[in-house]
Write a protein that holds these residues in place. Structure first.
Motif, PDB file in Angstrom:
ATOM      1  N   THR A 110      30.179  37.642  36.849  1.00 41.06           N
ATOM      2  CA  THR A 110      28.798  37.584  36.373  1.00 41.06           C
ATOM      3  C   THR A 110      27.918  38.564  37.157  1.00 41.06           C
ATOM      4  OG1 THR A 110      29.056  35.252  35.788  1.00 41.06           O
ATOM      5  CG2 THR A 110      26.803  36.085  35.989  1.00 41.06           C
ATOM      6  N   GLY A 111      27.225  39.400  36.427  1.00 38.78           N
ATOM      7  CA  GLY A 111      26.353  40.389  37.057  1.00 38.78           C
ATOM      8  C   GLY A 111      27.036  41.690  37.413  1.00 38.78           C
ATOM      9  N   MET A 112      28.354  41.743  37.327  1.00 41.52           N
ATOM     10  CA  MET A 112      29.051  42.995  37.606  1.00 41.52           C
ATOM     11  C   MET A 112      28.853  43.989  36.467  1.00 41.52           C
ATOM     12  SD  MET A 112      32.727  42.028  39.343  1.00 41.52           S
ATOM     13  CE  MET A 112      32.859  41.139  40.891  1.00 41.52           C
ATOM     14  N   THR A 113      28.909  45.274  36.809  1.00 36.63           N
ATOM     15  CA  THR A 113      28.817  46.333  35.807  1.00 36.63           C
ATOM     16  C   THR A 113      30.008  47.269  35.950  1.00 36.63           C
ATOM     17  OG1 THR A 113      27.558  47.846  37.238  1.00 36.63           O
ATOM     18  CG2 THR A 113      26.294  46.245  35.922  1.00 36.63           C
ATOM     19  N   LEU A 114      30.306  47.967  34.860  1.00 36.95           N
ATOM     20  CA  LEU A 114      31.437  48.890  34.884  1.00 36.95           C
ATOM     21  C   LEU A 114      31.198  50.025  35.874  1.00 36.95           C
ATOM     22  CD1 LEU A 114      32.281  49.149  31.063  1.00 36.95           C
ATOM     23  CD2 LEU A 114      33.399  47.734  32.795  1.00 36.95           C
ATOM     24  N   ASP A 115      30.006  50.541  35.900  1.00 31.40           N
ATOM     25  CA  ASP A 115      29.711  51.686  36.773  1.00 31.40           C
ATOM     26  C   ASP A 115      29.822  51.331  38.254  1.00 31.40           C
ATOM     27  OD1 ASP A 115      29.271  53.319  34.619  1.00 31.40           O
ATOM     28  OD2 ASP A 115      27.098  53.050  34.601  1.00 31.40           O
TER      29      ASP A 115
ATOM     30  N   ASP B 200      31.156  48.258  39.660  1.00 33.80           N
ATOM     31  CA  ASP B 200      32.076  47.237  40.165  1.00 33.80           C
ATOM     32  C   ASP B 200      33.503  47.308  39.638  1.00 33.80           C
ATOM     33  OD1 ASP B 200      30.031  45.571  41.659  1.00 33.80           O
ATOM     34  OD2 ASP B 200      29.174  45.495  39.644  1.00 33.80           O
ATOM     35  N   LEU B 201      33.771  48.147  38.646  1.00 31.79           N
ATOM     36  CA  LEU B 201      35.092  48.129  38.005  1.00 31.79           C
ATOM     37  C   LEU B 201      36.212  48.423  38.997  1.00 31.79           C
ATOM     38  CD1 LEU B 201      36.936  47.935  35.557  1.00 31.79           C
ATOM     39  CD2 LEU B 201      36.371  50.323  35.012  1.00 31.79           C
ATOM     40  N   GLN B 202      36.130  49.523  39.709  1.00 27.10           N
ATOM     41  CA  GLN B 202      37.201  49.876  40.641  1.00 27.10           C
ATOM     42  C   GLN B 202      37.266  48.893  41.803  1.00 27.10           C
ATOM     43  OE1 GLN B 202      39.422  52.625  40.031  1.00 27.10           O
ATOM     44  NE2 GLN B 202      40.526  51.315  41.480  1.00 27.10           N
ATOM     45  N   ARG B 203      36.113  48.456  42.273  1.00 24.11           N
ATOM     46  CA  ARG B 203      36.083  47.495  43.388  1.00 24.11           C
ATOM     47  C   ARG B 203      36.744  46.178  42.988  1.00 24.11           C
ATOM     48  NH1 ARG B 203      32.876  43.314  45.046  1.00 24.11           N
ATOM     49  NH2 ARG B 203      31.484  43.565  43.256  1.00 24.11           N
ATOM     50  N   LEU B 204      36.453  45.699  41.792  1.00 24.77           N
ATOM     51  CA  LEU B 204      37.059  44.455  41.303  1.00 24.77           C
ATOM     52  C   LEU B 204      38.570  44.614  41.173  1.00 24.77           C
ATOM     53  CD1 LEU B 204      36.880  41.596  40.046  1.00 24.77           C
ATOM     54  CD2 LEU B 204      36.464  42.731  37.835  1.00 24.77           C
ATOM     55  N   THR B 205      39.010  45.749  40.645  1.00 28.43           N
ATOM     56  CA  THR B 205      40.443  46.008  40.476  1.00 28.43           C
ATOM     57  C   THR B 205      41.156  46.022  41.823  1.00 28.43           C
ATOM     58  OG1 THR B 205      39.950  47.339  38.508  1.00 28.43           O
ATOM     59  CG2 THR B 205      42.126  47.611  39.503  1.00 28.43           C
ATOM     60  N   ASP B 206      40.600  46.754  42.776  1.00 36.46           N
ATOM     61  CA  ASP B 206      41.228  46.874  44.097  1.00 36.46           C
ATOM     62  C   ASP B 206      41.223  45.532  44.838  1.00 36.46           C
ATOM     63  OD1 ASP B 206      41.539  49.550  43.539  1.00 36.46           O
ATOM     64  OD2 ASP B 206      39.807  50.193  44.718  1.00 36.46           O
ATOM     65  N   MET B 207      40.124  44.790  44.729  1.00 33.44           N
ATOM     66  CA  MET B 207      40.025  43.500  45.405  1.00 33.44           C
ATOM     67  C   MET B 207      41.044  42.504  44.854  1.00 33.44           C
ATOM     68  SD  MET B 207      36.692  40.969  45.702  1.00 33.44           S
ATOM     69  CE  MET B 207      36.420  41.018  43.924  1.00 33.44           C
ATOM     70  N   THR B 208      41.196  42.496  43.534  1.00 34.27           N
ATOM     71  CA  THR B 208      42.153  41.582  42.905  1.00 34.27           C
ATOM     72  C   THR B 208      43.579  41.925  43.317  1.00 34.27           C
ATOM     73  OG1 THR B 208      40.676  41.356  40.993  1.00 34.27           O
ATOM     74  CG2 THR B 208      42.950  40.631  40.720  1.00 34.27           C
ATOM     75  N   ARG B 209      43.908  43.202  43.288  1.00 30.85           N
ATOM     76  CA  ARG B 209      45.259  43.626  43.678  1.00 30.85           C
ATOM     77  C   ARG B 209      45.556  43.231  45.122  1.00 30.85           C
ATOM     78  NH1 ARG B 209      47.970  47.766  46.128  1.00 30.85           N
ATOM     79  NH2 ARG B 209      49.969  48.364  45.194  1.00 30.85           N
ATOM     80  N   LYS B 210      44.586  43.417  46.011  1.00 36.10           N
ATOM     81  CA  LYS B 210      44.804  43.068  47.411  1.00 36.10           C
ATOM     82  C   LYS B 210      45.023  41.571  47.577  1.00 36.10           C
ATOM     83  CE  LYS B 210      42.972  43.539  52.110  1.00 36.10           C
ATOM     84  NZ  LYS B 210      43.387  42.168  52.475  1.00 36.10           N
TER      85      LYS B 210
END
Length: 262
Positions: A225-230, A232-242
């Motif tokens: 909620t509140g995240m944007t593609l510009d 947060d996209l890469q940050r969310l991807t990297d955080m989830t993978r870690k």
């Protein structure tokens, strides 16, 4: 008795042949039932209920940790590591109790995989044409609308292909883009390494499929909620993978040495 007649490679081939035959058989039997509610994701749950008694015969057991995070029934994007085609057995194990109303994102090529493809389509699986950007975008746009309005869940393998190495492949962005656009949580699910019980290595001619217990760890949802593609996209991807990789290193698959299991 088969343990005393067949070596591990022969036993692997026998089990895999029977496994594939069972999946194909159900792909032929179930479509008339799917036609009662075509393209409904509930058909996947129905398939799991019908398949699970037979899939247990292949000697795989599962220990689910923190499965309650999936029990609220709300829309989310489930991301899981992808090791082998036998991931399907663990997925079907989870579906009736924890997953419920959920579709699966699959590559378009699987739609033409014999009777399995059309049956999966009728069951509600979403196929995306990764070679055609425009068609893929249209598929994902329609899917995001369903996620927003139907309390539907989506299961994605973000590695994009099977991988049994000691670390995950880089995650593709699609699952995380979808979660942000739909403003729904990411729920990571991690399967412990199959290596103690399952191996297909043509280079060394090493094949085995042993009875064992796989750990499935469900991680806490990641709110988008509140995240944007510009931003947060890469940050969310990297955080989830870690988070998934950290969990993968803490869970284990155990071998069952009881000869009653084949």
């Amino acid at each position: 008795m088969v343990h005393y007649i067949l070596n591990e490679q022969q036993l692997f081939k026998l089990k895999y042949t029977l496994y594939a035959s069972l999946v194909i058989l159900y792909s032929i039997i179930l479509p008339p039932i799917f036609l009662l509610h075509p393209r409904s994701a509930l058909n996947i749950r129905l398939s799991a209920i019908g398949l699970n008694p037979f899939l247990r015969l292949f000697g795989l057991k599962y220990r689910v940790e923190n499965g309650q995070v999936l029990d609220d029934g709300k829309s989310c994007v489930i991301v899981a590591n992808h090791q082998s085609s036998i991931d399907f057995i663990g997925m079907m194990y989870l579906w009736p109790k924890h997953i419920h109303y959920c579709t699966i994102l699959a590559k378009q090529e699987l739609l033409w995989a014999g009777p399995f493809g059309p049956s999966s389509w009728l069951a509600g699986v979403e196929f995306v044409d990764r070679k055609n950007r425009q068609r893929a975008a249209e598929t994902m746009k329609n899917l995001i609308e369903k996620l927003k309005t139907q309390s539907l869940r989506l299961w994605v393998f973000p590695e994009g292909t099977r991988n049994m190495s000691e670390t995950f492949l880089p995650f593709k962005l699609g699952a995380f883009r979808t979660a942000i656009e739909a403003q729904i949580p990411i729920v990571p699910i991690v399967f412990s390494s199959y290596k103690p019980i399952y191996n297909v290595d043509k280079s060394t001619n090493s094949y085995y499929w042993r009875p064992g217990c796989v750990t499935i760890k469900c991680l806490e949802p990641i709110n988008t909620t509140g995240m944007t593609l510009d931003n947060d996209l890469q940050r969310l991807t990297d955080m989830t993978r870690k988070r998934m990789m950290d969990a993968y290193l803490t869970i284990q698959t155990t071998v069952i040495n009881d000869k009653k299991h084949w």
